[in-house]
Scaffold this motif. Structure first.
Motif, PDB file in Angstrom:
ATOM      1  N   LEU A 181      35.038  48.248  33.852  1.00 59.31           N
ATOM      2  CA  LEU A 181      35.201  46.966  34.539  1.00 59.31           C
ATOM      3  C   LEU A 181      36.463  46.245  34.089  1.00 59.31           C
ATOM      4  N   TYR A 182      36.738  46.262  32.801  1.00 61.71           N
ATOM      5  CA  TYR A 182      37.972  45.636  32.318  1.00 61.71           C
ATOM      6  C   TYR A 182      39.199  46.320  32.910  1.00 61.71           C
ATOM      7  N   PHE A 203      43.772  46.219  36.694  1.00 64.20           N
ATOM      8  CA  PHE A 203      44.411  46.763  37.890  1.00 64.20           C
ATOM      9  C   PHE A 203      44.569  45.674  38.949  1.00 64.20           C
ATOM     10  N   ALA A 204      43.508  44.908  39.174  1.00 59.20           N
ATOM     11  CA  ALA A 204      43.551  43.835  40.176  1.00 59.20           C
ATOM     12  C   ALA A 204      44.598  42.790  39.796  1.00 59.20           C
ATOM     13  N   ASP A 205      44.659  42.433  38.517  1.00 60.31           N
ATOM     14  CA  ASP A 205      45.666  41.462  38.076  1.00 60.31           C
ATOM     15  C   ASP A 205      47.077  41.979  38.320  1.00 60.31           C
ATOM     16  N   ALA A 228      50.060  38.073  45.761  1.00 57.26           N
ATOM     17  CA  ALA A 228      48.905  37.663  46.563  1.00 57.26           C
ATOM     18  C   ALA A 228      48.234  36.436  45.953  1.00 57.26           C
ATOM     19  N   ALA A 229      47.884  35.499  46.820  1.00 59.92           N
ATOM     20  CA  ALA A 229      47.178  34.306  46.361  1.00 59.92           C
ATOM     21  C   ALA A 229      45.673  34.556  46.326  1.00 59.92           C
ATOM     22  N   ALA A 230      45.205  35.523  47.100  1.00 57.13           N
ATOM     23  CA  ALA A 230      43.774  35.831  47.170  1.00 57.13           C
ATOM     24  C   ALA A 230      43.392  36.855  46.101  1.00 57.13           C
ATOM     25  N   HIS A 272      42.105  40.176  44.606  1.00 61.50           N
ATOM     26  CA  HIS A 272      42.184  41.563  45.058  1.00 61.50           C
ATOM     27  C   HIS A 272      40.778  42.112  45.287  1.00 61.50           C
ATOM     28  N   ALA A 273      40.640  43.002  46.255  1.00 63.14           N
ATOM     29  CA  ALA A 273      39.331  43.566  46.617  1.00 63.14           C
ATOM     30  C   ALA A 273      38.650  44.252  45.433  1.00 63.14           C
ATOM     31  N   SER A 274      39.431  44.907  44.580  1.00 64.51           N
ATOM     32  CA  SER A 274      38.819  45.592  43.433  1.00 64.51           C
ATOM     33  C   SER A 274      38.210  44.589  42.453  1.00 64.51           C
ATOM     34  N   ALA A 275      38.828  43.421  42.303  1.00 65.83           N
ATOM     35  CA  ALA A 275      38.257  42.387  41.429  1.00 65.83           C
ATOM     36  C   ALA A 275      36.979  41.835  42.039  1.00 65.83           C
ATOM     37  N   LYS A 276      36.942  41.706  43.354  1.00 69.87           N
ATOM     38  CA  LYS A 276      35.722  41.242  44.015  1.00 69.87           C
ATOM     39  C   LYS A 276      34.584  42.237  43.792  1.00 69.87           C
TER      40      LYS A 276
END
Length: 80
Positions: free
Chosen positions: A48-49, A54-56, A64-66, A68-72
């Motif tokens: 998870l970390y 990766f999302a960061d 991107a201001a939104a 990332h899908a992977s973080a969601k």
């Protein structure tokens, strides 16, 4: 020192079968929950970390201001 004294008095009362204020304390006879299967927990937390890192990086790279899908997805899995 105080904890040791209290523990000793508690054990004495329990061995002698005496019902005292000490033996009625909440931690006397307390059953802890089972521990998680550690290698699995550690692997899942590490994964998870890695997903969050990766999302960061992707959010920083693309600007991107939104989220990332992977973080969601990681939030969904981790219960955040």
């Amino acid at each position: 020192m105080t904890g040791t004294n209290l523990a000793g008095r508690t054990i004495r009362d329990l061995i002698l079968g005496e019902r005292t204020d000490i033996t009625r304390l909440p931690w006397v006879g307390h059953r802890s929950r089972n521990w998680e299967f550690e290698p699995l927990r550690w692997t899942a937390a590490t994964a998870l970390y890695a997903v969050y890192r990766f999302a960061d990086r992707e959010e920083y790279r693309t600007g991107a201001a939104a989220t990332h899908a992977s973080a969601k997805l990681a939030n969904l899995i981790s219960g955040r």
